[in-house]
Design an enzyme around this catalytic site. Sequence first.
Site, short mmCIF file in Angstrom:
data_model
loop_
_atom_site.label_atom_id
_atom_site.label_comp_id
_atom_site.label_asym_id
_atom_site.label_seq_id
_atom_site.Cartn_x
_atom_site.Cartn_y
_atom_site.Cartn_z
N ASP A 33 -4.46 0.55 -47.98
CA ASP A 33 -5.70 0.18 -48.67
C ASP A 33 -5.87 -1.33 -48.74
OD1 ASP A 33 -8.04 0.59 -50.02
OD2 ASP A 33 -7.11 1.22 -51.91
N ARG A 37 -11.41 -5.61 -48.50
CA ARG A 37 -11.31 -6.79 -49.38
C ARG A 37 -10.68 -7.97 -48.63
NH1 ARG A 37 -8.43 -3.60 -54.00
NH2 ARG A 37 -8.59 -1.99 -52.40
N TRP A 38 -9.71 -7.67 -47.79
CA TRP A 38 -9.05 -8.72 -47.01
C TRP A 38 -10.08 -9.43 -46.12
CZ3 TRP A 38 -8.39 -9.89 -41.86
CH2 TRP A 38 -7.33 -10.74 -41.53
N ARG A 46 -16.00 -5.98 -42.54
CA ARG A 46 -14.92 -5.06 -42.94
C ARG A 46 -14.09 -4.59 -41.75
NH1 ARG A 46 -15.01 -2.67 -47.70
NH2 ARG A 46 -14.21 -0.76 -46.80
N SER A 78 -10.17 9.23 -44.22
CA SER A 78 -10.20 10.44 -45.05
C SER A 78 -11.47 11.26 -44.78
CB SER A 78 -10.16 10.05 -46.53
OG SER A 78 -11.40 9.49 -46.91
N GLU A 80 -13.54 11.87 -46.88
CA GLU A 80 -14.60 11.17 -47.63
C GLU A 80 -15.11 9.93 -46.88
OE1 GLU A 80 -11.63 12.13 -49.11
OE2 GLU A 80 -12.59 13.91 -49.94
N ASN A 81 -14.28 9.38 -45.98
CA ASN A 81 -14.67 8.15 -45.28
C ASN A 81 -15.87 8.33 -44.35
OD1 ASN A 81 -11.29 6.79 -44.98
ND2 ASN A 81 -12.81 6.48 -46.58
N ARG A 84 -19.06 6.45 -45.27
CA ARG A 84 -19.20 4.99 -45.14
C ARG A 84 -20.33 4.65 -44.16
NH1 ARG A 84 -13.55 1.81 -46.00
NH2 ARG A 84 -12.95 2.98 -47.83
N ARG A 206 -3.67 5.45 -57.24
CA ARG A 206 -4.10 6.86 -57.23
C ARG A 206 -3.79 7.45 -55.86
NH1 ARG A 206 -8.72 3.74 -57.93
NH2 ARG A 206 -9.73 3.32 -55.94
N SER A 208 -5.84 9.67 -54.09
CA SER A 208 -7.03 9.73 -53.22
C SER A 208 -6.97 10.85 -52.17
CB SER A 208 -7.26 8.39 -52.51
OG SER A 208 -7.52 7.38 -53.45
C1 FPP Z 1 -8.80 1.57 -46.68
O1 FPP Z 1 -9.15 0.22 -46.91
C2 FPP Z 1 -8.54 1.73 -45.28
C3 FPP Z 1 -9.23 2.56 -44.46
C4 FPP Z 1 -10.31 3.45 -44.93
C5 FPP Z 1 -8.94 2.61 -43.03
C6 FPP Z 1 -7.52 2.36 -42.70
C7 FPP Z 1 -7.46 2.17 -41.27
C8 FPP Z 1 -6.68 1.29 -40.63
C9 FPP Z 1 -5.67 0.41 -41.25
C10 FPP Z 1 -6.77 1.25 -39.19
C11 FPP Z 1 -5.80 2.22 -38.65
C12 FPP Z 1 -6.11 2.31 -37.26
C13 FPP Z 1 -5.35 2.88 -36.36
C14 FPP Z 1 -5.74 2.73 -34.98
C15 FPP Z 1 -4.16 3.63 -36.67
P1 FPP Z 1 -10.62 -0.09 -47.40
O2 FPP Z 1 -11.48 -0.31 -46.22
O3 FPP Z 1 -11.08 0.98 -48.33
O4 FPP Z 1 -10.37 -1.44 -48.15
P2 FPP Z 1 -11.10 -1.90 -49.50
O5 FPP Z 1 -10.63 -0.95 -50.57
O6 FPP Z 1 -10.59 -3.28 -49.68
O7 FPP Z 1 -12.56 -1.83 -49.26
#
Ligand code: FPP
Length: 253
Positions: A33, A37-38, A46, A78, A80-81, A84, A206, A208
Amino acid sequence: MAKEDDIRGNVPVNAENLAVRPVAPVHLAVIMDGNGRWAIARGRKRLAGHRAGVDALERVLEWCKDAGVKVLTVYAFSTENWKRPKDEVSGLMKLFSTFIRMKSRKLVHERIRFRVIGRIDDLPPELAADIAKLEKETASFERQLVLAVSYGGRAEIADAARRIAADAAAGKIRPDDVDEALVGSRLYAPDLPDPDLIIRTSGEQRISNFLLWECAYSEFYFTDALWPDFSREDFDAALASYATRDRRRGGHA
Ligand code: FPP
């Protein structure tokens, strides 16, 4: 020594054996997660955060090898994603495809079994085909990288229940046959041991909808580090914390 610990090669932690043999999780699962934000903190889109997240994943896979972790499961997308914004979803799908195409040789060379858990049928057909191909190519390897994609813990349990109901309707099983072992056998990757340790980055605490059935006795570790910043020190700290846990699994000490 608990029987499961014996089989999985772990030893219980006490002052003597901790010094000799640190206990590594056999199965480490990660909620990656904080990518968004990063990226936003750097004035970037994003998707740049998700790209940096892939680099972090590759580093962690390497550290798992050093630490003796046999299975790494990561929550990549997920159920839920899908809600987005369209460009983020399609960007993530492209990232998965690129990862598979660019990294398949490396995974084979390093003898890492690749598999995906989740509703594969939801994915773009070319991606699903690439996944199936790489899963087949790496099926015999012992170390594993498991990507949870279009994954939801409730969906996984519902999918298992649907398969069991179909078998019952076909007369293959009776209601009395339904027990924890049967449900477990209908999950997406029934042969995997349950995760020993689940790490979540970015300060959120959490689950999730991740590995709901499988996390019954998992240990949890939360860190404020955003996933792209997750460092070797963070990884070592998580494993050191795990090594001190007293895993009774509902039994006595
Ligand atoms: C949650 O961070 C992260 C995700 C929904 C995607 C995670 C996916 C990757 C790290 C890429 C993996 C890819 C491969 C090819 C294996 P967020 O976007 O919800 O961050 P935030 O909470 O800061 O908004």
